[in-house]
Design an enzyme around this catalytic site. Structure first.
Site, mmCIF file in Angstrom:
data_model
loop_
_atom_site.group_PDB
_atom_site.id
_atom_site.type_symbol
_atom_site.label_atom_id
_atom_site.label_comp_id
_atom_site.label_asym_id
_atom_site.label_seq_id
_atom_site.Cartn_x
_atom_site.Cartn_y
_atom_site.Cartn_z
ATOM 1 N N HIS A 1 0.833 -1.205 0.000
ATOM 2 C CA HIS A 1 0.000 0.000 0.000
ATOM 3 C C HIS A 1 0.875 1.265 0.000
ATOM 4 O O HIS A 1 0.743 2.125 -0.869
ATOM 5 C CB HIS A 1 -0.913 -0.030 1.236
ATOM 6 C CG HIS A 1 -1.764 1.197 1.417
ATOM 7 N ND1 HIS A 1 -3.125 1.183 1.232
ATOM 8 C CD2 HIS A 1 -1.451 2.473 1.769
ATOM 9 C CE1 HIS A 1 -3.606 2.392 1.456
ATOM 10 N NE2 HIS A 1 -2.604 3.196 1.794
ATOM 11 N N GLU A 2 1.763 1.360 0.969
ATOM 12 C CA GLU A 2 2.599 2.562 1.074
ATOM 13 C C GLU A 2 3.499 2.704 -0.149
ATOM 14 O O GLU A 2 3.774 3.810 -0.616
ATOM 15 C CB GLU A 2 3.429 2.536 2.365
ATOM 16 C CG GLU A 2 2.622 2.499 3.666
ATOM 17 C CD GLU A 2 1.574 3.594 3.778
ATOM 18 O OE1 GLU A 2 1.757 4.667 3.164
ATOM 19 O OE2 GLU A 2 0.555 3.375 4.474
ATOM 20 N N HIS B 1 1.791 4.629 -2.791
ATOM 21 C CA HIS B 1 1.927 6.082 -2.614
ATOM 22 C C HIS B 1 3.305 6.531 -3.107
ATOM 23 O O HIS B 1 3.455 7.579 -3.725
ATOM 24 C CB HIS B 1 1.794 6.460 -1.135
ATOM 25 C CG HIS B 1 0.402 6.390 -0.588
ATOM 26 N ND1 HIS B 1 -0.656 7.072 -1.147
ATOM 27 C CD2 HIS B 1 -0.115 5.735 0.490
ATOM 28 C CE1 HIS B 1 -1.762 6.839 -0.435
ATOM 29 N NE2 HIS B 1 -1.461 6.023 0.561
ATOM 30 N N HIS C 1 3.462 6.833 -6.813
ATOM 31 C CA HIS C 1 2.776 8.072 -7.200
ATOM 32 C C HIS C 1 3.751 9.252 -7.111
ATOM 33 O O HIS C 1 3.875 10.054 -8.026
ATOM 34 C CB HIS C 1 1.557 8.277 -6.287
ATOM 35 C CG HIS C 1 0.647 9.391 -6.720
ATOM 36 N ND1 HIS C 1 -0.338 9.896 -5.902
ATOM 37 C CD2 HIS C 1 0.573 10.104 -7.858
ATOM 38 C CE1 HIS C 1 -0.981 10.866 -6.538
ATOM 39 N NE2 HIS C 1 -0.445 11.013 -7.720
HETATM 40 ZN ZN LIG Z 1 -2.769 5.265 2.102
#
Ligand SMILES: [Zn+2]
Length: 704
Positions: free
Chosen positions: A495-496, A499, A502
C-alpha cells in the site's frame, strides 16, 4: 505585522546566543540547495540547532518573495505573479520537509520543543499569506481574464487552483463577513480541540473493566491475560486484571472472552463514550460544531458544509455521495444479515438461548472465521520475510513499469537501519531515491506512512527528481530469525509503496498542481498495489520460505485468497453507516440545530441499519469528523477510492494479463504521473476509457 517581525527577531537572537558554537549562516545546511549526491538531505551535517534559524530565515525569505510580487508596479501577469508565487518559499519548504519528517520518524525532546515553538509561527505565516489582500487582488486580475491571456491548459489550471484556494478561505468576502468567518473558524478550532480532549478522557480515564475472578478470563489468549495483569498491577490492583477501551485491550476481549455479560459491559463502555452526561460529554459540542460549519458554508456561498467540502472532490456533490453510499448499503446489508444468521447458528448449537447483540459480533465472527477459513497467521509468516516482500513489490513495479531498484550505501541517512535505493527507468535514467525505514523505535510514531524529502518538481527548465520515504513499524528481526511479516503488514508495505510510486512518477511544471489530487482519489495509487500483493501468481513470485526457499504451497495461497471474504458484510455496513452519519450531519443547512441522540437514531434507521451493528463511529466519538476538520463530510473517501482501485485492477484482470504493459503505461501516465493535470474523474477516464463500476469492489468483498 510589525509585532511579528519583532517576535521573530527576538527568537532568533535568543537561539543564537543560547548556542555556543552556532554555525555561520553559510554553514547551515538548509540555507542553500543540498550539494549531496541526488540532492538528498545531508543528514550527517544537520544538527538540531540548525532548524530554528532555518525556519526563521525561511519565513523571512518567503515574506520577502511575496512582498516582491505584491509591490511590483507592473500589471499582474502569470509570469510576474502566479509563477513566482508558485515557486516561492523554497528555504522554508526545504527545512520543513526534513524537520516534520524527523518529528514523526526520529524525534527527540529538542525537536519536540522546536515543534511547539515553530507551529504558531508557521500558522501565523500561512494566515498572513492567505489573507494577503494585495496578493489576492493580483491573482484575481489574472483569474478574471485567464481565458484571454494565451496561456496553456496547465497554466490556466494553476491560476484557477490558486484563485479557488483563496476564495475558499474567504478572500472574496466583504470585510464584515471575513471577520465573521474568522470568528467561526476560531470557535470551531476550540470546539474540535475540546471534542478530542473529552474523547481522550472518556477512552483512557473514565472507564476500566477490572476482573478479579480468574474464570472470567476464560477464552482469552495468554498474552492478553498477562498484559491485563500488568495493567492492573500498574493501577495498584495487583492480582487482578484490567481491561480498557484501547483497541489492543478491547478487541481481543470482545473476540475471545466467554463471559457474555462482561463483553456487554466493556462494549457499552466503548459505545457510550462522550455520551455519559458528565463533564466529558460531547453532545452539545458536536451540535455546535455542526451549527458553525453550516454557518461557515453559508458565508462562503454553499448550501451546506458537505457541499463546500465535496465541491473539491471527485464526487463533486453530496447527492452523488449519498447515492453511492446507499447503493453500497443495499449491497452489503443482506451479506451482513447472512453473516449474522451463520453466527446465530453457532450460538444456538452451543446451547446459548439468546438472540445475538452488537457486543457478540466479534466473539462469534471469530468462531466463524476459524470454522470457515482456518487461516493461522503463524503458518504464513515464514513465507513473508521482509526482504522477500520488499523484493516482491520491487519486482511487481518492475514488471508493470520497467523500473529498477538498486541499493545505494553512500547516501546520508538519519538512522542506521534506514535503507536507500536508487530508482531508475528501464533505460537506466535516474528517476528518484527511495528511503525505507522499517522497524519501530521509541523515537518514531506508530503506523505506516509515505512521505518525501523532495517532491518531484520543475526548476529552471529542468525536472527536479523526487526523494521519497516509506516509514513503517513492522515486526523486527529476532536472533537469527529475519523480520517476518504478517499478512496485514505485507499489504501495508505494498500500500505505502503505491503512494511512493505516485510520488516517484509525478510530473508537472507547477508545484500547485503536480501530483495534487482530491481526497477521494489519494488512496487509488496505494490501494491498487494491494491487489497485486494477494494475487496467486504474484505470491508465487515472492512468498518463499525464509529458511528453505520453498515457494508458498497452493493450500496456503487458497486460504489467503478465501479469507479476503471474511466478515466483509459487517465491515462494509459499519463503515457505510458511519459515512452516512457524517454526511447527514454536514448536509444540514444553517441554522443547523441537532440533538445528536435522536439525529443519529433517525439517520441510522433511514439507512436501514440493523440493531446488531452500530456505525463504526457513533456521533459522540466520531473523531475523524469532529476532532479536526480533516474528514468532515469526507469519511466516505476510503471506499470511494476502493471502487476506483478495484475497477482499475479489474481492467488488468479482464485483459488476461495482470501485468498488461499497455494498461500499466496508461495507468502510470494518467493516474500517477499526470494525476494533478485535470480533475480526478477525467484523469481516471483517460486511463479506463469509461467511468468506474462498483461491481469489481462488490465482487472482491463477496457482496455480489
Ligand atoms: Zn494510504
Amino acid at each position: 505585522m510589525k509585532n511579528n517581525v519583532l517576535l521573530l527577531t527576538a527568537i532568533s537572537v535568543a537561539l543564537i546566543t543560547a548556542c555556543k558554537n552556532e554555525k555561520k549562516m553559510t554553514e547551515n545546511p538548509f540555507f542553500a540547495e543540498y550539494s549531496t549526491l541526488y540532492q538528498v538531505p545531508p543528514f550527517d551535517q544537520i544538527d538540531s540547532t540548525d532548524y530554528m534559524p532555518a525556519f526563521i530565515e525561511g519565513i523571512k525569505q518567503h515574506d520577502a518573495e511575496v512582498a516582491a510580487i505584491t509591490n511590483d508596479a507592473a500589471k499582474p501577469t502569470f509570469e510576474n505573479t502566479i509563477l513566482p508565487f508558485d515557486k516561492s518559499g523554497k528555504t522554508l519548504n526545504r527545512v520543513s520537509k526534513v524537520f516534520f519528517n524527523m518529528t514523526e520518524a526520529n524525534t527527540n525532546d529538542q525537536l519536540q520543543n522546536i515543534a511547539v515553538k515553530v507551529s504558531p509561527l508557521l500558522s501565523k505565516h500561512n494566515d498572513d499569506i492567505s489573507m494577503n489582500a494585495k496578493l489576492f487582488a493580483r491573482i484575481k486580475v489574472i483569474y478574471d481574464k485567464r481565458k484571454e491571456l494565451k496561456l496553456d491548459d496547465q497554466q490556466v489550471r494553476v491560476i484557477e487552483k490558486y484563485y479557488r484556494d483563496f476564495e475558499r478561505r474567504g478572500a472574496n468576502l466583504p470585510k464584515e463577513k471575513q471577520d465573521q468567518l474568522r470568528k467561526v473558524n476560531e470557535e470551531l478550532s476550540m470546539l474540535s480541540l475540546k471534542f478530542g480532549d473529552n474523547l481522550l478522557a472518556e477512552t483512557n480515564k473514565n472507564f476500566k473493566l477490572i476482573v478479579d475472578k480468574k474464570s472470567d478470563l476464560d477464552g482469552l489468549p495468554d498474552d492478553v491475560i498477562s498484559a491485563a495483569a500488568e495493567a492492573a498491577e500498574k493501577d495498584g490492583q495487583k492480582g487482578k486484571w484490567k481491561f480498557t477501551l484501547a483497541k489492543p485491550s478491547l478487541i481481543p476481549f470482545l473476540q475471545y472472552a466467554k463471559n457474555r455479560e462482561l463483553r456487554e459491559k466493556i462494549y457499552r463502555g466503548y459505545f457510550m463514550r462522550g455520551n455519559n452526561d458528565n463533564a466529558n460529554d460531547n453532545k452539545t459540542i458536536l451540535a455546535n460544531i455542526v451549527r458553525l460549519r453550516a454557518e461557515k458554508a453559508k458565508l462562503l456561498g454553499f448550501e451546506n458544509f458537505a457541499a463546500y467540502v465535496i465541491d473539491e472532490n471527485m464526487a463533486k456533490t453530496p447527492a452523488t455521495v449519498d447515492a453511492f453510499l446507499n447503493k453500497l448499503m443495499v449491497a452489503s446489508l443482506p451479506v451482513a444479515k447472512m453473516e449474522l444468521s451463520e453466527m446465530q447458528k453457532i450460538a444456538d448449537s452451543e446451547g446459548g438461548n439468546f438472540k445475538l447483540q452488537s457486543w457478540d459480533w466479534w466473539y462469534y465472527s471469530e468462531k466463524l472465521r476459524k470454522q470457515k477459513y482456518d487461516l493461522d497467521e503463524n503458518e504464513l509468516k515464514p513465507y513473508f520475510s521482509l526482504e522477500n516482500v520488499r523484493n516482491g513489490m520491487f519486482a511487481v513495479a518492475g514488471k508493470l513499469y520497467g523500473i529498477t531498484f538498486t541499493k545505494v550505501t553512500n547516501l546520508p541517512i538519519y538512522q542506521k537501519d534506514v535503507e536507500t535505493f536508487e530508482v531508475k527507468e528501464a533505460d537506466g535514467l535516474h528517476l528518484g531515491i527511495l528511503y525505507l525505514d522499517y522497524y519501530p523505535r521509541t523515537e518514531k510514531r506508530g503506523g505506516a506512512w509515505c512521505t518525501d524529502f523532495q517532491s518531484a518538481g520543475w526548476e529552471n527548465g529542468k525536472k527536479v527528481d523526487p526523494v521519497v520515504s516509506l516509514v513503517c513499524n513492522f515486526t523486527p528481526p529476532t536472533g537469527d530469525v529475519p523480520a517476518l511479516l504478517n499478512w496485514d503488514e505485507t499489504s501495508t508495505l505494498f500500500h505505502e509503496f503505491g503512494h511512493a510510486l505516485h510520488g516517484l512518477f509525478t510530473l508537472g511544471k507547477y508545484n500547485r498542481t503536480a501530483g495534487s489530487v482530491p481526497r477521494d482519489y489519494v488512496e487509488l495509487p496505494s490501494q491498487i498495489m494491494e491487489n497485486w500483493a494477494g494475487e496467486p501468481q504474484v505470491l508465487k513470485m515472492y512468498a518463499k520460505h525464509y529458511k528453505t526457499g520453498e515457494v508458498i504451497p497452493d493450500k496456503l495461497v487458497e486460504k489467503i485468497v478465501n479469507s479476503g471474504l471474511f466478515n466483509q458484510g459487517f465491515v462494509t455496513v459499519e463503515y457505510i453507516a458511519a459515512s452516512i452519519l457524517d454526511l447527514d450531519y454536514h448536509k444540514l443547512n444553517a441554522p443547523a440545530k441537532v440533538e445528536p441522540e435522536s439525529f443519529e437514531k433517525e439517520a441510522m434507521s433511514k439507512a436501514g441499519l440493523i440493531p446488531e451493528i452500530l456505525p463504526r463511529y457513533r456521533s459522540t466519538y466520531f473523531a475523524h469528523i469532529f476532532s479536526g476538520e480533516g474528514y468532515a463530510a469526507g469519511y466516505y473517501v476510503y471506499i470511494w477510492a476502493a471502487v476506483l482501485d478495484a475497477d482499475a485492477f479489474d481492467y488488468f484482470t479482464q485483459s488476461g494479463n495482470i501485468f498488461n504493459p499497455e494498461l500499466a503505461a496508461k495507468f502510470r501516465k494518467y493516474c500517477l504521473a499526470e494525476s494533478g493535470d485535470d480533475e480526478g474523474m477525467i484523469q481516471y477516464k483517460k486511463f479506463r476509457g469509461q467511468e468506474p463500476s462498483m461491481d469489481p469492489l462488490l465482487k472482491r468483498r463477496g457482496l455480489k
